[in-house]
Design a protein around this motif. Sequence first.
Motif, PDB file in Angstrom:
ATOM      1  N   LEU A  45       0.829  -1.201   0.000  1.00 45.75           N
ATOM      2  CA  LEU A  45       0.000   0.000   0.000  1.00 45.75           C
ATOM      3  C   LEU A  45       0.867   1.256   0.000  1.00 45.75           C
ATOM      4  O   LEU A  45       0.541   2.251  -0.642  1.00 45.75           O
ATOM      5  N   LYS A  46       1.984   1.218   0.711  1.00 47.42           N
ATOM      6  CA  LYS A  46       2.866   2.389   0.789  1.00 47.42           C
ATOM      7  C   LYS A  46       3.449   2.734  -0.583  1.00 47.42           C
ATOM      8  O   LYS A  46       3.577   3.897  -0.931  1.00 47.42           O
ATOM      9  N   GLY A  47       3.798   1.725  -1.378  1.00 54.96           N
ATOM     10  CA  GLY A  47       4.287   1.965  -2.735  1.00 54.96           C
ATOM     11  C   GLY A  47       3.209   2.553  -3.628  1.00 54.96           C
ATOM     12  O   GLY A  47       3.470   3.462  -4.421  1.00 54.96           O
ATOM     13  N   GLU A  48       1.982   2.050  -3.487  1.00 56.16           N
ATOM     14  CA  GLU A  48       0.858   2.593  -4.250  1.00 56.16           C
ATOM     15  C   GLU A  48       0.627   4.057  -3.893  1.00 56.16           C
ATOM     16  O   GLU A  48       0.368   4.890  -4.765  1.00 56.16           O
ATOM     17  N   ALA A  65       8.999  15.532  13.317  1.00 55.43           N
ATOM     18  CA  ALA A  65       9.553  14.182  13.473  1.00 55.43           C
ATOM     19  C   ALA A  65       9.986  13.599  12.124  1.00 55.43           C
ATOM     20  O   ALA A  65      11.053  12.989  12.020  1.00 55.43           O
ATOM     21  N   PHE A  66       9.161  13.767  11.078  1.00 54.80           N
ATOM     22  CA  PHE A  66       9.425  13.122   9.794  1.00 54.80           C
ATOM     23  C   PHE A  66      10.425  13.880   8.922  1.00 54.80           C
ATOM     24  O   PHE A  66      11.252  13.264   8.253  1.00 54.80           O
ATOM     25  N   ALA A  67      10.336  15.195   8.873  1.00 54.97           N
ATOM     26  CA  ALA A  67      11.129  15.983   7.915  1.00 54.97           C
ATOM     27  C   ALA A  67      12.631  15.684   7.980  1.00 54.97           C
ATOM     28  O   ALA A  67      13.243  15.433   6.934  1.00 54.97           O
ATOM     29  N   PRO A  68      13.253  15.685   9.162  1.00 59.74           N
ATOM     30  CA  PRO A  68      14.700  15.443   9.177  1.00 59.74           C
ATOM     31  C   PRO A  68      15.079  14.027   8.731  1.00 59.74           C
ATOM     32  O   PRO A  68      16.162  13.822   8.183  1.00 59.74           O
ATOM     33  N   ILE A  69      14.193  13.077   8.939  1.00 63.23           N
ATOM     34  CA  ILE A  69      14.479  11.686   8.566  1.00 63.23           C
ATOM     35  C   ILE A  69      14.160  11.468   7.091  1.00 63.23           C
ATOM     36  O   ILE A  69      14.973  10.933   6.332  1.00 63.23           O
ATOM     37  N   TRP A  70      12.973  11.894   6.656  1.00 65.93           N
ATOM     38  CA  TRP A  70      12.541  11.650   5.285  1.00 65.93           C
ATOM     39  C   TRP A  70      13.340  12.461   4.269  1.00 65.93           C
ATOM     40  O   TRP A  70      13.497  12.028   3.135  1.00 65.93           O
ATOM     41  N   ARG A  71      13.823  13.626   4.650  1.00 66.52           N
ATOM     42  CA  ARG A  71      14.588  14.458   3.707  1.00 66.52           C
ATOM     43  C   ARG A  71      15.780  13.677   3.147  1.00 66.52           C
ATOM     44  O   ARG A  71      16.092  13.773   1.960  1.00 66.52           O
ATOM     45  N   ASP A  72      16.435  12.882   3.984  1.00 62.87           N
ATOM     46  CA  ASP A  72      17.646  12.171   3.577  1.00 62.87           C
ATOM     47  C   ASP A  72      17.428  10.677   3.337  1.00 62.87           C
ATOM     48  O   ASP A  72      18.383   9.943   3.095  1.00 62.87           O
ATOM     49  N   SER A  73      16.176  10.222   3.379  1.00 63.07           N
ATOM     50  CA  SER A  73      15.865   8.802   3.240  1.00 63.07           C
ATOM     51  C   SER A  73      15.665   8.427   1.767  1.00 63.07           C
ATOM     52  O   SER A  73      14.873   9.045   1.063  1.00 63.07           O
ATOM     53  N   ASP A  75      14.185   5.768   0.811  1.00 69.19           N
ATOM     54  CA  ASP A  75      12.828   5.236   0.712  1.00 69.19           C
ATOM     55  C   ASP A  75      11.797   6.332   0.460  1.00 69.19           C
ATOM     56  O   ASP A  75      10.712   6.063  -0.053  1.00 69.19           O
ATOM     57  N   HIS A  76      12.129   7.555   0.837  1.00 65.82           N
ATOM     58  CA  HIS A  76      11.197   8.680   0.698  1.00 65.82           C
ATOM     59  C   HIS A  76      11.714   9.732  -0.284  1.00 65.82           C
ATOM     60  O   HIS A  76      11.241  10.868  -0.285  1.00 65.82           O
ATOM     61  N   ALA A  77      12.655   9.361  -1.139  1.00 61.58           N
ATOM     62  CA  ALA A  77      13.258  10.312  -2.077  1.00 61.58           C
ATOM     63  C   ALA A  77      12.212  10.958  -2.987  1.00 61.58           C
ATOM     64  O   ALA A  77      12.325  12.138  -3.333  1.00 61.58           O
ATOM     65  N   ALA A  78      11.174  10.216  -3.360  1.00 63.01           N
ATOM     66  CA  ALA A  78      10.143  10.763  -4.243  1.00 63.01           C
ATOM     67  C   ALA A  78       9.363  11.898  -3.584  1.00 63.01           C
ATOM     68  O   ALA A  78       8.755  12.717  -4.269  1.00 63.01           O
ATOM     69  N   TYR A  79       9.384  11.964  -2.269  1.00 61.99           N
ATOM     70  CA  TYR A  79       8.674  13.024  -1.556  1.00 61.99           C
ATOM     71  C   TYR A  79       9.439  14.342  -1.547  1.00 61.99           C
ATOM     72  O   TYR A  79       8.872  15.394  -1.276  1.00 61.99           O
ATOM     73  N   LYS A  80      10.726  14.286  -1.826  1.00 60.92           N
ATOM     74  CA  LYS A  80      11.582  15.463  -1.647  1.00 60.92           C
ATOM     75  C   LYS A  80      11.076  16.678  -2.431  1.00 60.92           C
ATOM     76  O   LYS A  80      11.054  17.783  -1.908  1.00 60.92           O
TER      77      LYS A  80
END
Length: 191
Positions: A45-48, A65-73, A75-80
């Motif tokens: 579901l997360k990929g979808e 909480a999420f921004a510092p982790i997801w910015r450099d992740s 797995d979450h590069a598409a969100y950048k």
Amino acid sequence: MARELVYTGFMSLDGVLDSPGGTVEGHRSGGWVMETEFVPEAFSLKGEELADTTALLFGRRSYEAFAPIWRDSEDHAAYKDLPKYVVSTTLSDDDLLDGWGETTILRSTEDVDKLKQSDGGALYIHGSAELARTLSDADLIDRYNLLVFPVLLGAGKSLFSHTDRPKQQLSLRDSASYANGVVKLVYEVVR
């Protein structure tokens, strides 16, 4: 046509959303998602969602909480490069994280409603239990994408408030259960 507002999250069987990935939010059982056997298809579901997301919406605490982790992740590069919106009455532009793309602060439920009426695709809310409750009570959420985990946490932030409000009917769009006990539930709000 209004943009679809989708809440997506991990939930315990007793309805708690608090700290699924770790103790950063302060729940005594933080990290409970990681304690469930990893079965890749349970997270499909997360990929979808990644393919469907055109903008992200956060409450202040989840953004922090999420921004510092997801910015450099990876797995979450598409969100950048996606537009991000943070609903907060206290954040200023100086508080926003550099290097994670365009981020706009919204101050109210009315601002979220205006965003929904703008052009664009689906808006996804990650985490942000308090924001989700407020937007649900204001009848602004259109769909719930939930992965329910086989754990009882007893206390913590929940998705739905206990506010006395009119009944809201949901329609099951998709569901699946997995070998690790996780259940996918995708509900659309019936209007």
